[in-house]
Design a protein around this motif. Structure first.
Motif, PDB file in Angstrom:
ATOM      1  N   PRO A 478      -6.473   5.561  27.557  1.00  0.00           N
ATOM      2  CA  PRO A 478      -5.550   5.505  28.708  1.00  0.00           C
ATOM      3  C   PRO A 478      -6.227   5.768  30.045  1.00  0.00           C
ATOM      4  O   PRO A 478      -5.758   5.293  31.080  1.00  0.00           O
ATOM      5  CB  PRO A 478      -4.525   6.595  28.364  1.00  0.00           C
ATOM      6  CG  PRO A 478      -4.541   6.664  26.872  1.00  0.00           C
ATOM      7  CD  PRO A 478      -5.960   6.423  26.473  1.00  0.00           C
ATOM      8  N   GLN A 479      -7.308   6.530  30.023  1.00  0.00           N
ATOM      9  CA  GLN A 479      -7.997   6.810  31.287  1.00  0.00           C
ATOM     10  C   GLN A 479      -8.626   5.561  31.899  1.00  0.00           C
ATOM     11  O   GLN A 479      -9.018   5.565  33.061  1.00  0.00           O
ATOM     12  CB  GLN A 479      -9.073   7.876  31.066  1.00  0.00           C
ATOM     13  CG  GLN A 479      -8.558   9.238  30.652  1.00  0.00           C
ATOM     14  CD  GLN A 479      -7.788   9.935  31.773  1.00  0.00           C
ATOM     15  OE1 GLN A 479      -7.869   9.512  32.929  1.00  0.00           O
ATOM     16  NE2 GLN A 479      -7.040  10.967  31.445  1.00  0.00           N
ATOM     17  N   LEU A 489      -3.052   7.007  36.169  1.00  0.00           N
ATOM     18  CA  LEU A 489      -2.388   7.213  34.894  1.00  0.00           C
ATOM     19  C   LEU A 489      -1.355   8.323  35.057  1.00  0.00           C
ATOM     20  O   LEU A 489      -1.699   9.483  35.307  1.00  0.00           O
ATOM     21  CB  LEU A 489      -3.418   7.588  33.824  1.00  0.00           C
ATOM     22  CG  LEU A 489      -2.835   7.921  32.451  1.00  0.00           C
ATOM     23  CD1 LEU A 489      -2.170   6.693  31.848  1.00  0.00           C
ATOM     24  CD2 LEU A 489      -3.916   8.457  31.522  1.00  0.00           C
ATOM     25  N   ALA A 492       0.677   9.213  29.115  1.00  0.00           N
ATOM     26  CA  ALA A 492       0.270   8.555  27.879  1.00  0.00           C
ATOM     27  C   ALA A 492       1.284   8.940  26.825  1.00  0.00           C
ATOM     28  O   ALA A 492       1.415  10.115  26.468  1.00  0.00           O
ATOM     29  CB  ALA A 492      -1.130   8.984  27.472  1.00  0.00           C
ATOM     30  N   ALA A 674      -0.694   0.360  24.465  1.00  0.00           N
ATOM     31  CA  ALA A 674      -2.062   0.637  24.025  1.00  0.00           C
ATOM     32  C   ALA A 674      -2.432  -0.255  22.850  1.00  0.00           C
ATOM     33  O   ALA A 674      -1.599  -0.577  22.002  1.00  0.00           O
ATOM     34  CB  ALA A 674      -2.210   2.107  23.640  1.00  0.00           C
ATOM     35  N   VAL A 701       0.994   4.385  29.693  1.00  0.00           N
ATOM     36  CA  VAL A 701       0.413   3.802  28.505  1.00  0.00           C
ATOM     37  C   VAL A 701       1.240   4.255  27.314  1.00  0.00           C
ATOM     38  O   VAL A 701       1.349   5.463  27.040  1.00  0.00           O
ATOM     39  CB  VAL A 701      -1.059   4.209  28.327  1.00  0.00           C
ATOM     40  CG1 VAL A 701      -1.637   3.589  27.057  1.00  0.00           C
ATOM     41  CG2 VAL A 701      -1.878   3.781  29.531  1.00  0.00           C
ATOM     42  N   VAL A 704       0.574   5.175  22.018  1.00  0.00           N
ATOM     43  CA  VAL A 704      -0.741   5.758  21.762  1.00  0.00           C
ATOM     44  C   VAL A 704      -0.700   6.376  20.374  1.00  0.00           C
ATOM     45  O   VAL A 704       0.068   7.318  20.139  1.00  0.00           O
ATOM     46  CB  VAL A 704      -1.105   6.805  22.829  1.00  0.00           C
ATOM     47  CG1 VAL A 704      -2.457   7.424  22.518  1.00  0.00           C
ATOM     48  CG2 VAL A 704      -1.111   6.173  24.215  1.00  0.00           C
ATOM     49  N   ASN A 708      -6.183   5.904  18.823  1.00  0.00           N
ATOM     50  CA  ASN A 708      -6.600   6.506  20.086  1.00  0.00           C
ATOM     51  C   ASN A 708      -6.935   7.975  19.943  1.00  0.00           C
ATOM     52  O   ASN A 708      -7.127   8.669  20.945  1.00  0.00           O
ATOM     53  CB  ASN A 708      -5.484   6.339  21.130  1.00  0.00           C
ATOM     54  CG  ASN A 708      -5.004   4.906  21.227  1.00  0.00           C
ATOM     55  OD1 ASN A 708      -3.997   4.557  20.634  1.00  0.00           O
ATOM     56  ND2 ASN A 708      -5.730   4.074  21.950  1.00  0.00           N
ATOM     57  N   TYR A 713      -5.942  11.610  22.488  1.00  0.00           N
ATOM     58  CA  TYR A 713      -4.510  11.428  22.738  1.00  0.00           C
ATOM     59  C   TYR A 713      -3.681  11.542  21.461  1.00  0.00           C
ATOM     60  O   TYR A 713      -2.814  12.375  21.346  1.00  0.00           O
ATOM     61  CB  TYR A 713      -4.254  10.079  23.425  1.00  0.00           C
ATOM     62  CG  TYR A 713      -4.768  10.083  24.838  1.00  0.00           C
ATOM     63  CD1 TYR A 713      -3.989  10.591  25.869  1.00  0.00           C
ATOM     64  CD2 TYR A 713      -6.046   9.638  25.127  1.00  0.00           C
ATOM     65  CE1 TYR A 713      -4.474  10.626  27.162  1.00  0.00           C
ATOM     66  CE2 TYR A 713      -6.530   9.671  26.409  1.00  0.00           C
ATOM     67  CZ  TYR A 713      -5.738  10.164  27.431  1.00  0.00           C
ATOM     68  OH  TYR A 713      -6.207  10.203  28.702  1.00  0.00           O
TER      69      TYR A 713
END
Length: 731
Positions: A478-479, A489, A492, A674, A701, A704, A708, A713
């Motif tokens: 997500p970054q 961002l 998430a 994602a 995002v 997740v 991920n 996350y």
């Protein structure tokens, strides 16, 4: 507050702890949140583990199948010893280095000779392999039963040579002069036979090369010897002819250590003899001259033996006469007899002295004559010798030529004899161990084949992972939304499995609620008055979690005591009514079409704490309705009654609805799924929004999940938001 607004424009919120900064390596915070390369690789392998396992298992199965289908081969090995031709002096460092280089070059040459086609052809001919049934059957050679032409035989020989070279393995034994020659064939006896043939023919080929080199050397030496022999004969003939023409007679000759010949002529020998005779004649003349009578000294008389004897006898007689006179008178008969004897002795003495003087004179004259004759002879010989010395300069030149030709001829003749004696009696290649038929096959090896298959499967899996990773341009970390798309961002959101999102958001202990609550907290820093009042949520394509995010964000805002209304603006494909299980009879499309009964369109949702306006019936002209001024009027009316107005808009790609709505709200929250949405689709959608003049607050995002976890996350949510519940249960 102004500083916080600037931070939102530049990027995501900076945590209090600088070590938790979400900025990239070049970001304002100065700390990198990008994963190490090894973690990215492990993440890629985990994400595509099915492909990885399929590639490895498939490769192992192929290796196993290849092992069972392969023809067993038996390897036999013969060992030979190859020694350098001659020892190398290594007493000096430079010579030692040169010796090492020469030895390396020598053994590399031997290895190349062992792998040469010429040796393979010798083996084929020596073993009659083109007619050997075992060899033909082992390698499936096509041999015609009828007679073959020369071209066909040559082609068959070439195939046999190629087969031998393919099956051959030359392995030097480290730190030794030993070399192993191995052959692998389907027949153990054939392998042993080929290995023995190979080493035998190599030894024979070495001997043949030495014999050929010796034969060539002998032929060359024979030709050179014939030339030198003729030169020697010519020079000797010239020397003899010259000496004969000049009358130079050589009586003796000798050769010194340098090979030069020293000669002695007849004149020189005569001079030596005459000189010796002259010396003796001179001595004889001197001796005769000393024997001549000398009245002054009387040396001659004294020295004559007869004279001495007479003198001694007279002295005895005189002594006896003197003794007698002392006793007797002079007329005594004995005295008279003694006087008579003395007189006779005097007379004999005078006669003997005379005769001795005459003999000495004759001897002296003879010695003098001989001396003078020898001197004359010596002078004549000396003159002849001097003349010959002047003429012997040319003879010395001819003699040196003879000596040179003789030295060359004798040296070459000696070398010729050495080659003839040595011949090829010594060989630097010897057989150490003969090949034996193998008891068990050397290949295929199940373990080796499986290891190779495993490596091949891992390489294939690595290639597949690399290819899939290059083809996959979705958002994993997500970054990455900040460096890729320039969006901060804001949140998430974890993936919710086996549970509707509408039910999960009502549970304040759930991970989904905590995620949206964290996102709502970030929203409070976006404007001076806190969280934006009119917000549109959109995405690049359908089913990215846009509607769920609208529902969840409205629920979280309502839980903080704010009055919130959610408007379903996706009139083409409404979904909020399905999520909430409410009717969709009158809604946004009706109001935009001119229906003024706004209260009749608003539905209260006590379970979630917010109100909602559904999409209504799908109109034929959705873009025209959403682009009308009534949408702005509606938003203004709703802002008078509610603290926050959330609009769930249609996706961007392919539709003009979202950009039309974005101009009526305070800002846009862009939803990204994602691991699914491609970069190109996201970039195109954002460009459309920016071209419409919409203000982008940031990105959300969604979904997740386990893929991920490596980015901190999926695992973090599962651990962080269940820890409190587990703790309370334990307590």
């Amino acid at each position: 507050m102004a500083r916080k607004m600037n931070e939102i424009v530049r990027g995501p919120i900076v945590p209090a702890d600088p070590m938790l900064s979400p900025y990239g390596e070049d970001g304002e915070g100065g700390y990198s949140t990008s994963l190490p390369e090894i973690e990215r690789i492990l993440s890629a392998i985990l994400n595509h583990r099915n492909w990885v396992m399929s590639a490895i298992v498939g490769a192992l199965l192929l290796g196993l199948l290849a092992t069972f289908l392969a023809t067993p081969e038996y390897t036999s090995t013969a060992r030979i010893e190859v020694l350098p031709d001659s020892p190398i002096d290594t007493s000096v460092d430079q010579q030692r280095d040169r010796g090492v280089v020469n030895e390396i070059a020598f053994y590399n040459t031997q290895y190349s000779l062992l792998k040469s086609e010429s040796l393979a052809e010798r083996v084929v001919r020596a073993g009659s392999l083109t007619t050997d049934k075992d060899f033909i059957a082992a390698f499936d050679l096509e041999v015609s039963d009828a007679g073959m032409t020369s071209a066909e035989r040559r082609s068959l020989t070439d195939k046999a040579v190629d087969i031998l070279l393919d099956q051959l393995e030359v392995s030097p034994v480290r730190t030794s002069s030993l070399i192993d020659i191995s052959f692998s064939t389907p027949s153990p006896k054939l392998s042993a036979r080929l290995a023995d043939l190979w080493v035998t023919q190599f030894v024979q080929a070495t001997i043949d090369r030495r014999f050929a080199a010796t034969s060539d050397a002998r032929k060359y030496l024979e030709a050179r010897l014939e030339t030198l022999r003729q030169n020697l004969e010519t020079s000797e003939r010239s020397l003899i002819n010259y000496s004969v023409s000049k009358g130079i007679v050589t009586v003796a000759s000798e050769t010194d250590s340098n090979g030069r010949t020293r000669t002695q002529t007849l004149v020189g020998a005569d001079i030596l003899q005459i000189s010796e005779a002259l010396a003796k004649a001179r001595e004889a003349r001197i001796s005769a001259e000393a024997e001549l009578p000398n009245t002054m000294t009387g040396v001659a008389q004294v020295n004559a033996p007869t004279i001495s004897a007479l003198r001694q006898k007279r002295a005895v007689a005189e002594a006896e006469l003197a003794q007698m006179r002392t006793t007797f008178a002079d007329d005594y008969p004995t005295v008279v007899a003694l006087r008579s004897e003395i007189a006779n002795l005097d007379k004999s003495l005078r006669d003997e002295v005379g005769r001795s003087s005459q003999g000495n004179r004759e001897a002296y004259n003879a010695a003098l004559k001989r001396e003078r004759d020898l001197e004359a002879e010596l002078n004549g010989l000396t003159n002849r010798y001097n003349n010959q010395q002047r003429e012997s300069i040319e003879m010395a030149i001819l003699q040196r030529e003879v000596d040179s030709n003789r030295q060359l001829y004798e040296g070459l003749l000696q070398r010729y004899k050495e080659i003839g004696v040595a011949g090829v009696g010594t060989n630097n290649v010897s057989l150490v161990d003969r090949a034996k038929p193998a008891e068990r096959p050397s290949s295929p090896s199940l373990l080796i084949n499986l290891a190779v298959a495993l490596l091949a499967g891992m390489a294939l899996a690595a290639g597949l992972v690399f290819l899939l990773e290059k083809m996959d341009s979705s958002v994993r970390d997500p970054q990455d939304v900040l460096p890729r798309f320039g969006l901060p961002l804001l949140g998430a959101i974890p993936e919710v499995l086996n549970r509707p999102v509408a039910d999960a958001i009502t549970d304040k202990k759930s991970a989904i609620y905590e995620a949206y609550f964290s996102m709502m907290t970030n929203l409070t820093f976006l404007t001076e008055h806190g969280a934006p009042r009119a917000i549109m949520l959109t995405s690049s394509r359908p089913k990215e979690g846009k509607s769920n995010s609208s529902l969840c964000l409205a629920t979280v805002l309502a839980a903080t005591g704010k009055s919130v209304i959610l408007v379903d603006a996706d009139v083409r494909n409404p979904s909020l009514n399905r999520y909430l299980d409410i009717p969709n009879q009158r809604g946004l499309s009706h109001y935009l079409s001119g229906d003024e009964d706004l209260n009749g369109m608003i539905s209260e949702l006590p379970k979630f704490g917010f109100s909602i306006i559904t999409a209504g019936k799908m109109p034929p002209n959705a873009a025209e309705l959403l682009g009308s001024e009534r949408l702005g009027t509606l938003i203004a009316k709703l802002l008078e009654r509610y603290d926050h107005v959330l609009i769930d808009s249609p996706p961007l790609l392919g539709l003009a609805d979202a950009p039309l709505i974005a101009r009526r709200v305070e800002g846009v929250l862009f939803t990204i799924e994602a691991n699914a949405t491609k970069n190109r689709a996201i970039a195109t959608a954002l460009n459309r929004l920016r071209m419409s003049g919409a203000k982008l607050f940031g990105a959300i995002v969604t979904k997740v999940g386990a893929r991920n976890q490596v980015y901190g996350y999926g695992y973090g949510y599962g651990y962080g938001f269940s820890y409190g519940a587990e703790k309370s249960d334990d307590e």
